[in-house]
Scaffold this active site. Structure first.
Site, PDB file in Angstrom:
ATOM      1  N   THR A  53       0.828  -1.207   0.000  1.00  0.00           N
ATOM      2  CA  THR A  53       0.000   0.000   0.000  1.00  0.00           C
ATOM      3  C   THR A  53       0.860   1.254   0.000  1.00  0.00           C
ATOM      4  OG1 THR A  53      -1.660  -1.252   1.236  1.00  0.00           O
ATOM      5  CG2 THR A  53      -1.953   1.112   1.134  1.00  0.00           C
ATOM      6  N   TYR A 141       5.209 -12.054   5.308  1.00  0.00           N
ATOM      7  CA  TYR A 141       4.028 -11.669   4.545  1.00  0.00           C
ATOM      8  C   TYR A 141       3.771 -12.747   3.500  1.00  0.00           C
ATOM      9  CZ  TYR A 141       0.886  -8.435   1.999  1.00  0.00           C
ATOM     10  OH  TYR A 141      -0.190  -7.833   1.396  1.00  0.00           O
ATOM     11  N   LYS A 169       1.753 -11.985   8.394  1.00  0.00           N
ATOM     12  CA  LYS A 169       0.658 -11.249   7.777  1.00  0.00           C
ATOM     13  C   LYS A 169       0.063 -12.197   6.742  1.00  0.00           C
ATOM     14  CE  LYS A 169      -0.699  -7.181   5.112  1.00  0.00           C
ATOM     15  NZ  LYS A 169      -0.276  -5.996   4.332  1.00  0.00           N
ATOM     16  N   VAL A 209      -3.500  -6.390   9.878  1.00  0.00           N
ATOM     17  CA  VAL A 209      -2.686  -5.376   9.203  1.00  0.00           C
ATOM     18  C   VAL A 209      -3.523  -4.936   8.008  1.00  0.00           C
ATOM     19  CG1 VAL A 209      -0.549  -4.835   8.007  1.00  0.00           C
ATOM     20  CG2 VAL A 209      -0.519  -6.429   9.943  1.00  0.00           C
TER      21      VAL A 209
END
Length: 296
Positions: A53, A141, A169, A209
């Site tokens: 992001t 992640y 994540k 998250v």
């Protein structure tokens, strides 16, 4: 900042967008302002800097370092600050995590190496090498739809033996696989998909998250806390209320719609770096409808 109660990074983290100035440079003052808004006004427990992001593929190493230092200075005394350091190159990732450690980050987000699609033995070596190089706690992640390769259940269980690898994540979208890892390890599982937060909590997850949490943080945190307090019906009500924005922010790339939404709220954070493009008028209308439907 490491939390003394609850998970070490907190319950509700926001993967923060990177503000840009009119000339395309990183807007450090804007980043500090946005970080303070997310932490002080919306109650986010922590921020992930230079993630997907945050348009990390288009920022330089120096920009990442300056951005991280700025955000730590702005909110690091009252929120955890996690540095996105993952790349498809083990050596480069080691360099980035070293910089993050020196800057005072509370942890590092390390994404599965993308594009090259290494085998599971390569993933083991990559994550272990990065973890061996640092004193920072690491959040893996796992996002196969972007990386091209999932972290297999057996691989994640093996990685959990490393003392620096503490969290995941989870954007795999496979609750069975996540459940198996949580049953076999002490890894802290954070939802990496806003809409899957409540389902992940139900099998042992600890938090989120988020991307939509630029807007939904207050309600999302209430949802998490309600579930953990045994108020399942209230958690379900909040999940359903927030579902339009949990999903709506991903109608196109999250960074595009977060920036459009902040602009709609009078918190413009600049444009996007190519190959990202601004939201279309139709996308802005749909986002506004999603925000309204979610009570935001």
């Amino acid at each position: 900042m490491i939390f003394t109660s609850g998970p070490m990074f907190g319950r509700l983290l926001t993967a923060m967008v990177t503000p840009f100035a009119a000339d395309g440079s990183v807007d450090l003052e804007g980043a500090a302002d946005l970080a303070r808004y997310l932490v002080d006004d919306l109650g986010t427990d922590g921020l992930v800097i230079s993630g997907t992001t945050g348009e990390a593929p288009t920022t330089t190493d120096q920009e990442k370092a300056e951005l991280l230092t700025t955000v730590i200075s702005a909110v690091g005394d009252r929120a955890s600050v996690i540095a996105g350091v993952g790349t498809f190159d083990t050596r480069h990732t080691v360099e980035l995590i070293s910089v993050a450690d020196q800057a005072g980050a509370d942890g590092a987000l390390v994404v599965t190496p993308y594009y090259s699609r290494p085998p599971q033995s390569g993933l083991l070596r990559h994550f272990a090498t990065v973890a061996d190089s640092t004193a920072l706690p690491i959040m893996i992640y796992d996002i196969p739809q972007r990386a091209g390769t999932p972290v297999a259940t057996e691989t994640m269980i093996e990685l959990a033996r490393h003392p620096q690898i503490v969290a995941v994540k989870d954007a795999k979208g496979d609750l069975t696989a996540s459940s198996k890892v949580m049953a076999a390890t002490d890894l802290l599982y954070y939802s990496g998909d806003d809409a899957n937060t409540l389902p992940l909590l139900s099998v042992g997850g600890v938090g989120l998250v988020g991307t939509s949490t630029h807007f939904s943080a207050v309600g999302a945190k209430q949802m998490i806390e309600a579930y953990l307090d045994g108020k399942v019906e209230e958690a379900l009500r909040l999940h359903r209320q927030l579902l339009p924005i949990f999903t709506g922010v991903f109608a196109t790339q999250g960074c595009i719609l977060v920036k459009a939404g902040l602009e709609l709220q009078g918190r413009a954070v600049g444009g996007l770096r190519s190959p990202m493009v601004p939201a279309t008028d139709e996308q802005k209308v749909a986002l506004q409808q999603a925000l309204t439907a979610a009570g935001l």
